[in-house]
Write a protein that holds these residues in place. Structure first.
Motif, PDB file in Angstrom:
ATOM      1  N   LEU A 192       0.841  -1.199   0.000  1.00 60.94           N
ATOM      2  CA  LEU A 192       0.000   0.000   0.000  1.00 60.94           C
ATOM      3  C   LEU A 192       0.876   1.249   0.000  1.00 60.94           C
ATOM      4  O   LEU A 192       0.627   2.205  -0.746  1.00 60.94           O
ATOM      5  CB  LEU A 192      -0.915  -0.021   1.231  1.00 60.94           C
ATOM      6  CG  LEU A 192      -1.814   1.195   1.477  1.00 60.94           C
ATOM      7  CD1 LEU A 192      -2.747   1.429   0.311  1.00 60.94           C
ATOM      8  CD2 LEU A 192      -2.607   1.006   2.760  1.00 60.94           C
ATOM      9  N   ALA A 193       1.922   1.235   0.805  1.00 60.22           N
ATOM     10  CA  ALA A 193       2.845   2.370   0.854  1.00 60.22           C
ATOM     11  C   ALA A 193       3.566   2.560  -0.480  1.00 60.22           C
ATOM     12  O   ALA A 193       3.947   3.695  -0.822  1.00 60.22           O
ATOM     13  CB  ALA A 193       3.856   2.180   1.979  1.00 60.22           C
ATOM     14  N   ASP A 194       3.732   1.486  -1.248  1.00 58.12           N
ATOM     15  CA  ASP A 194       4.344   1.621  -2.576  1.00 58.12           C
ATOM     16  C   ASP A 194       3.518   2.544  -3.471  1.00 58.12           C
ATOM     17  O   ASP A 194       4.070   3.318  -4.264  1.00 58.12           O
ATOM     18  CB  ASP A 194       4.477   0.246  -3.250  1.00 58.12           C
ATOM     19  CG  ASP A 194       5.538  -0.641  -2.600  1.00 58.12           C
ATOM     20  OD1 ASP A 194       6.387  -0.102  -1.857  1.00 58.12           O
ATOM     21  OD2 ASP A 194       5.501  -1.859  -2.849  1.00 58.12           O
ATOM     22  N   HIS A 195       2.184   2.464  -3.356  1.00 57.75           N
ATOM     23  CA  HIS A 195       1.310   3.341  -4.142  1.00 57.75           C
ATOM     24  C   HIS A 195       1.493   4.799  -3.706  1.00 57.75           C
ATOM     25  O   HIS A 195       1.540   5.709  -4.549  1.00 57.75           O
ATOM     26  CB  HIS A 195      -0.156   2.933  -3.968  1.00 57.75           C
ATOM     27  CG  HIS A 195      -0.518   1.659  -4.652  1.00 57.75           C
ATOM     28  ND1 HIS A 195      -1.212   1.617  -5.839  1.00 57.75           N
ATOM     29  CD2 HIS A 195      -0.292   0.359  -4.313  1.00 57.75           C
ATOM     30  CE1 HIS A 195      -1.407   0.349  -6.203  1.00 57.75           C
ATOM     31  NE2 HIS A 195      -0.850  -0.427  -5.293  1.00 57.75           N
ATOM     32  N   LEU A 208      -3.582  -4.606   7.867  1.00 56.20           N
ATOM     33  CA  LEU A 208      -4.380  -3.409   8.112  1.00 56.20           C
ATOM     34  C   LEU A 208      -5.850  -3.793   7.971  1.00 56.20           C
ATOM     35  O   LEU A 208      -6.550  -3.318   7.080  1.00 56.20           O
ATOM     36  CB  LEU A 208      -4.006  -2.301   7.124  1.00 56.20           C
ATOM     37  CG  LEU A 208      -4.195  -0.836   7.562  1.00 56.20           C
ATOM     38  CD1 LEU A 208      -3.542   0.118   6.575  1.00 56.20           C
ATOM     39  CD2 LEU A 208      -5.648  -0.474   7.776  1.00 56.20           C
ATOM     40  N   PRO A 209      -6.338  -4.679   8.854  1.00 55.70           N
ATOM     41  CA  PRO A 209      -7.689  -5.230   8.671  1.00 55.70           C
ATOM     42  C   PRO A 209      -8.820  -4.265   8.994  1.00 55.70           C
ATOM     43  O   PRO A 209      -9.946  -4.472   8.566  1.00 55.70           O
ATOM     44  CB  PRO A 209      -7.703  -6.421   9.636  1.00 55.70           C
ATOM     45  CG  PRO A 209      -6.708  -6.047  10.696  1.00 55.70           C
ATOM     46  CD  PRO A 209      -5.634  -5.285   9.994  1.00 55.70           C
ATOM     47  N   LEU A 265      -4.496   1.939  11.466  1.00 52.51           N
ATOM     48  CA  LEU A 265      -3.959   3.013  10.620  1.00 52.51           C
ATOM     49  C   LEU A 265      -2.580   3.514  11.057  1.00 52.51           C
ATOM     50  O   LEU A 265      -1.752   3.855  10.202  1.00 52.51           O
ATOM     51  CB  LEU A 265      -4.951   4.173  10.565  1.00 52.51           C
ATOM     52  CG  LEU A 265      -6.140   3.988   9.607  1.00 52.51           C
ATOM     53  CD1 LEU A 265      -7.164   5.097   9.825  1.00 52.51           C
ATOM     54  CD2 LEU A 265      -5.679   3.964   8.165  1.00 52.51           C
ATOM     55  N   PRO A 266      -2.269   3.604  12.368  1.00 53.45           N
ATOM     56  CA  PRO A 266      -0.930   4.070  12.739  1.00 53.45           C
ATOM     57  C   PRO A 266       0.198   3.223  12.167  1.00 53.45           C
ATOM     58  O   PRO A 266       1.316   3.728  11.989  1.00 53.45           O
ATOM     59  CB  PRO A 266      -0.952   4.010  14.271  1.00 53.45           C
ATOM     60  CG  PRO A 266      -2.393   4.191  14.628  1.00 53.45           C
ATOM     61  CD  PRO A 266      -3.136   3.447  13.552  1.00 53.45           C
ATOM     62  N   HIS A 267      -0.066   1.954  11.856  1.00 51.59           N
ATOM     63  CA  HIS A 267       0.988   1.104  11.286  1.00 51.59           C
ATOM     64  C   HIS A 267       1.374   1.578   9.882  1.00 51.59           C
ATOM     65  O   HIS A 267       2.525   1.403   9.468  1.00 51.59           O
ATOM     66  CB  HIS A 267       0.527  -0.352  11.249  1.00 51.59           C
ATOM     67  CG  HIS A 267       0.220  -0.924  12.610  1.00 51.59           C
ATOM     68  ND1 HIS A 267       1.077  -0.788  13.672  1.00 51.59           N
ATOM     69  CD2 HIS A 267      -0.852  -1.619  13.079  1.00 51.59           C
ATOM     70  CE1 HIS A 267       0.555  -1.376  14.744  1.00 51.59           C
ATOM     71  NE2 HIS A 267      -0.621  -1.885  14.405  1.00 51.59           N
ATOM     72  N   LEU A 268       0.417   2.168   9.158  1.00 51.44           N
ATOM     73  CA  LEU A 268       0.750   2.717   7.851  1.00 51.44           C
ATOM     74  C   LEU A 268       1.668   3.931   8.007  1.00 51.44           C
ATOM     75  O   LEU A 268       2.651   4.084   7.268  1.00 51.44           O
ATOM     76  CB  LEU A 268      -0.535   3.118   7.111  1.00 51.44           C
ATOM     77  CG  LEU A 268      -0.357   3.831   5.765  1.00 51.44           C
ATOM     78  CD1 LEU A 268       0.482   3.001   4.792  1.00 51.44           C
ATOM     79  CD2 LEU A 268      -1.715   4.165   5.153  1.00 51.44           C
ATOM     80  N   THR A 269       1.370   4.784   8.981  1.00 50.29           N
ATOM     81  CA  THR A 269       2.245   5.925   9.245  1.00 50.29           C
ATOM     82  C   THR A 269       3.641   5.456   9.636  1.00 50.29           C
ATOM     83  O   THR A 269       4.653   6.031   9.211  1.00 50.29           O
ATOM     84  CB  THR A 269       1.646   6.813  10.348  1.00 50.29           C
ATOM     85  OG1 THR A 269       0.330   7.222   9.960  1.00 50.29           O
ATOM     86  CG2 THR A 269       2.494   8.045  10.593  1.00 50.29           C
ATOM     87  N   GLU A 270       3.706   4.406  10.428  1.00 49.80           N
ATOM     88  CA  GLU A 270       5.006   3.856  10.828  1.00 49.80           C
ATOM     89  C   GLU A 270       5.811   3.399   9.610  1.00 49.80           C
ATOM     90  O   GLU A 270       7.025   3.639   9.524  1.00 49.80           O
ATOM     91  CB  GLU A 270       4.787   2.687  11.789  1.00 49.80           C
ATOM     92  CG  GLU A 270       6.070   2.107  12.364  1.00 49.80           C
ATOM     93  CD  GLU A 270       5.808   0.992  13.363  1.00 49.80           C
ATOM     94  OE1 GLU A 270       6.735   0.190  13.598  1.00 49.80           O
ATOM     95  OE2 GLU A 270       4.683   0.910  13.899  1.00 49.80           O
TER      96      GLU A 270
END
Length: 479
Positions: A295-298, A326-327, A332-337
């Motif tokens: 997801l972060a690649d996008h 990210l179920p 969501l904080p894991h995406l920021t991490e």
């Protein structure tokens, strides 16, 4: 000598201790948590209201302010745990044809989901608010509430007969962003499943008129789900920044629902934002597992290609399978991490997490044609029915009291009652100050063979000269 050496060792130990502490404080996880909690985190697409309503009646039955079933990806508790401050709640429509047989069902379904959102906010007044403007959104954030924004996903009830009036009614109900199509075509344009070279691809004349009116009203135009012809037709006429509320990018994962490089360049030129979809199918290629890293690649691709000012988050919670790590919204904080690990600055992260969405919201509102203030002229209209009220007569009498502000009333020709986008001239009872309209035809959803919800939108409007002085819009349910 031994005393000096001992002091040296002590200082060295203190330096090492502070160094370890500094490393711990600036670790990706702790730094991400600090940034995430201090940012305005905004998600521009979810389908949660579909799961709030009863499958048969379409009346709201599950309160996301309380305990929700295990399969809910978003509720107020999960939003709070995940630091999600603002969520765009979509009214997605499963009835996608513009035939006369289905259009009333389409409008009813859309109204059912908007009604569910208002019902939810009413039940959770202390913790949730629906924002109809930038000022209301900012106040909700300042008050620490979960801020909801009403949106449309597919405008399949809009026809030559009702489109502009119906758009105004949805504007009254608080809709602040709208995508004119889903994957299938309608009276406004062609969706992602229509070939770009198809003779019917692109915006129709009605679609162009609706988009111009959306700009005038300050409703954000959402280009997700458009095919490329419709997308470029839209970009050619739109007068304010747009969003792709939930789309990925072809540069990472080629898919009919993802944006090409040329589309990204058009978004940049427009000042718009591509909000990255979490849907596992658009995140990762066939055979791959959708993860936060993919997801972060996008996000990386958009930020690197057109700039960090043009990328945001558009989850599709409760409308699609999510990445394995990210179920639901609480993660969501894991995406920021992950983005912290990739070297994004705090300033850039705050843009991605919500700042870019706020910018578009603010700019679209600022560019809208603001109506003149009535400045206390005329009257107030008070409908006899309450929002969401259940009625039982298929040919109801809609009535409202008109309360003067101290002057005389204008004549009856300046009053209208609008039902599902169709205006009617009501009766004006001067002695009682009452407007009334008895429906000339039954309020039935033609083709309602499934015995499902029957929602309608009613507007009472009064004008003084060319100016609308008073307007009240509500949803009712026919049982």
């Amino acid at each position: 000598m031994h005393r000096i050496r001992g002091r040296y060792i002590l200082v060295l130990l203190l330096v090492l201790c502070f160094s370890v502490t500094a490393v711990a404080v600036t670790s990706p996880a702790l730094r991400a948590e600090d940034i995430h909690l201090n940012a305005s985190v905004i998600d521009t697409h979810n389908d949660t209201m579909m799961k709030v309503v009863d499958e048969r009646t379409w009346l709201p039955v599950i309160d996301i302010g309380g305990t929700t079933p295990a399969d809910f990806q978003l509720d107020i508790a999960k939003a709070k745990a995940g630091g999600l401050d603002v969520a765009f709640y979509a009214a997605y429509n499963v009835y996608q044809t513009d035939s006369a047989h289905i259009i009333p069902r389409t409008n009813s379904r859309t109204l059912a989901l908007i009604n569910a959102l208002h019902w939810t906010a009413q039940r959770n007044r202390d913790t949730m608010v629906i924002a109809r403007s930038m000022s209301e959104l900012e106040k909700g954030l300042a008050d620490g509430k979960h801020v909801a924004v009403a949106t449309l996903e597919g405008m399949y009830a809009f026809t030559d007969e009702n489109a502009i009036e119906l758009l105004h009614q949805y504007d009254d109900l608080g809709v602040r962003a709208a995508g004119i199509v889903w994957n299938t075509p309608n009276s406004l344009g062609a969706g992602a499943h229509v070939a770009n070279q198809d003779p019917d691809a692109g915006l129709t004349d009605l679609g162009k008129a609706v988009i111009r009116e959306m700009n005038r009203l300050g409703i954000i135009v959402d280009v997700s789900h458009m095919n490329e012809t419709t997308f470029y037709d839209t970009m050619a006429i739109v007068q304010a920044p747009v969003i792709a509320s939930h789309s990925g990018v072809d540069g990472v994962r080629p898919h009919v629902r993802n944006l090409s490089d040329d589309q990204l360049l058009a978004l940049k030129e427009n000042g718009g934002v591509a909000h990255i979809n979490f849907w596992a199918t658009t995140v990762a290629d066939v055979g791959q597992t959708a993860t936060i890293a993919r997801l972060a690649d996008h996000i990386d691709y958009v930020a690197g290609f057109i700039g960090v000012d043009h990328v945001g988050l558009g989850s599709d919670f409760d409308g699609a399978p999510m990445p394995v790590d990210l179920p639901n919204a609480s993660h969501l904080p894991h995406l920021t991490e992950e983005l912290v690990r990739r070297g994004y600055s705090e300033e850039d992260l705050k843009k991605i997490l919500g700042g870019n969405a706020l910018r578009v919201f603010r700019e679209v509102e600022a560019q809208a044609q603001q109506p003149d203030s009535p400045r206390g002229l005329g009257f107030t209209i008070l409908p006899e029915l309450q929002p969401g009220e259940i009625i039982h007569d298929t040919r109801p009498r809609f009535a409202a009291q008109v309360i003067s502000h101290g002057g005389h009333f204008v004549d009856a020709a300046t009053f209208r009652v609008i039902v599902n986008g169709i205006p009617y001239e009501p009766e004006w009872h001067a002695a009682t100050g009452t407007l009334s309209l008895e429906m000339p035809t039954p309020l039935l959803n033609r083709g309602n063979t499934e015995d499902r919800g029957n929602f309608h939108v009613i507007t009472f409007e009064g004008s003084s000269g060319s100016r609308v002085v008073a307007r009240e819009t509500l949803i009712v349910y026919l049982q």
